[in-house]
Design an enzyme around this catalytic site. Sequence first.
Site, PDB file in Angstrom:
ATOM      1  N   HIS A 129       0.784   0.562 -10.153  1.00 17.70           N
ATOM      2  CA  HIS A 129      -0.136  -0.243  -9.335  1.00 17.70           C
ATOM      3  C   HIS A 129      -0.650  -1.420 -10.160  1.00 17.70           C
ATOM      4  O   HIS A 129      -1.852  -1.705 -10.209  1.00 17.70           O
ATOM      5  CB  HIS A 129      -1.303   0.600  -8.817  1.00 17.70           C
ATOM      6  CG  HIS A 129      -1.910   0.027  -7.558  1.00 17.70           C
ATOM      7  ND1 HIS A 129      -2.362   0.789  -6.526  1.00 17.70           N
ATOM      8  CD2 HIS A 129      -2.141  -1.258  -7.178  1.00 17.70           C
ATOM      9  CE1 HIS A 129      -2.841   0.023  -5.558  1.00 17.70           C
ATOM     10  NE2 HIS A 129      -2.710  -1.231  -5.938  1.00 17.70           N
ATOM     11  N   ARG A 158       0.840  -1.186   0.000  1.00 13.33           N
ATOM     12  CA  ARG A 158       0.000   0.000   0.000  1.00 13.33           C
ATOM     13  C   ARG A 158       0.883   1.246   0.000  1.00 13.33           C
ATOM     14  O   ARG A 158       1.862   1.334   0.749  1.00 13.33           O
ATOM     15  CB  ARG A 158      -0.927   0.011   1.221  1.00 13.33           C
ATOM     16  CG  ARG A 158      -2.100  -0.962   1.100  1.00 13.33           C
ATOM     17  CD  ARG A 158      -3.068  -0.473   0.033  1.00 13.33           C
ATOM     18  NE  ARG A 158      -4.156  -1.401  -0.241  1.00 13.33           N
ATOM     19  CZ  ARG A 158      -4.173  -2.253  -1.250  1.00 13.33           C
ATOM     20  NH1 ARG A 158      -3.130  -2.349  -2.052  1.00 13.33           N
ATOM     21  NH2 ARG A 158      -5.219  -3.024  -1.466  1.00 13.33           N
TER      22      ARG A 158
END
Length: 320
Positions: free
Chosen positions: A283, A235
């Site tokens: 991502h 994250r």
Amino acid sequence: MSEKRPVVVDLRFARESVVSALRSAFKDRPVIDMGDPTNADRDLSDAEFAVVWKPDPALFRRATGLKAIFSGGAGVDHILSAYELPDLPIVRFVDRSLTDRMSEWVVWQCLHHLRNGIAYANQQRDRVWHEIADQPEARDVTVGVMGLGVLGADSVRKLKVMGFDVIGWSRRPRVIEGIETFDAAGLDAFLARTDMLVGLLPLTDDTRSIYDRALFARLRRSGPLGGPIFLNAGRGGSQNETELAACLADGTLKAASLDVFEKEPLPAESPLWSMPNVIVTPHAAAASDVRALFRHVEAQIARFEAGKPLEFVVDRASGY
């Protein structure tokens, strides 16, 4: 016409992938696809389940009859941190495809740094033919994985197969056959042995900005790679990007591979884009396969309707 109540789908994924996957999903019940503009003002009070990734904040106020919420990804911080949620089970996405994709990214990046990938890419750009003589083997390098959930546990096993010396860390004690693991009390010992640090932690109050200068300074500096390397595919909120960039500039870190960021998309003005010792991926380490996601949701709904407990339910107190 099915008498089952609808599933509402609100996924901020590539639109074409959602539309394509929905053609073969949820055949036994109605679907309310919030990506379809015709559903913008639809009454959602009869929806029974929600499949979401960064949904419209109004969704949970409008869908008052929900019995469970399914995250479109392995992480759930996007739900827990940004919405006022009903007191319902929240289910993480756990699937072989998602797990394999993450492990592939981790192994790829570790091998890339082991085999001087950045240096050779620069040499190719400059048309330089030069073999780098100092080439450690995987067995010479200790990879420390922070986060030993489903994704982390699979990554440590596959890194081990590639020959790396692998250790793992999680806040609570974990046992993984063939892997030495550390818990919260052993963080310093874990970091002191680590040449490549892999971040796969969920984002919680305890892990926000955990990857900072103080942590990077505790990584092993006498290892065979000439300095510690940081990989993060967990994250973005777990890394302090100002301190991360500074550590990459001053040598506290030799290099980094980053798939997640504090703000996404990564702003054009971020120094991380142009740093010669940084690999940026958008991502994409473990992008959700929407068909696999819907199969996972269908299987969990079937369990629920058969009176069995849902799997992979989030503990809201711990945040994962």
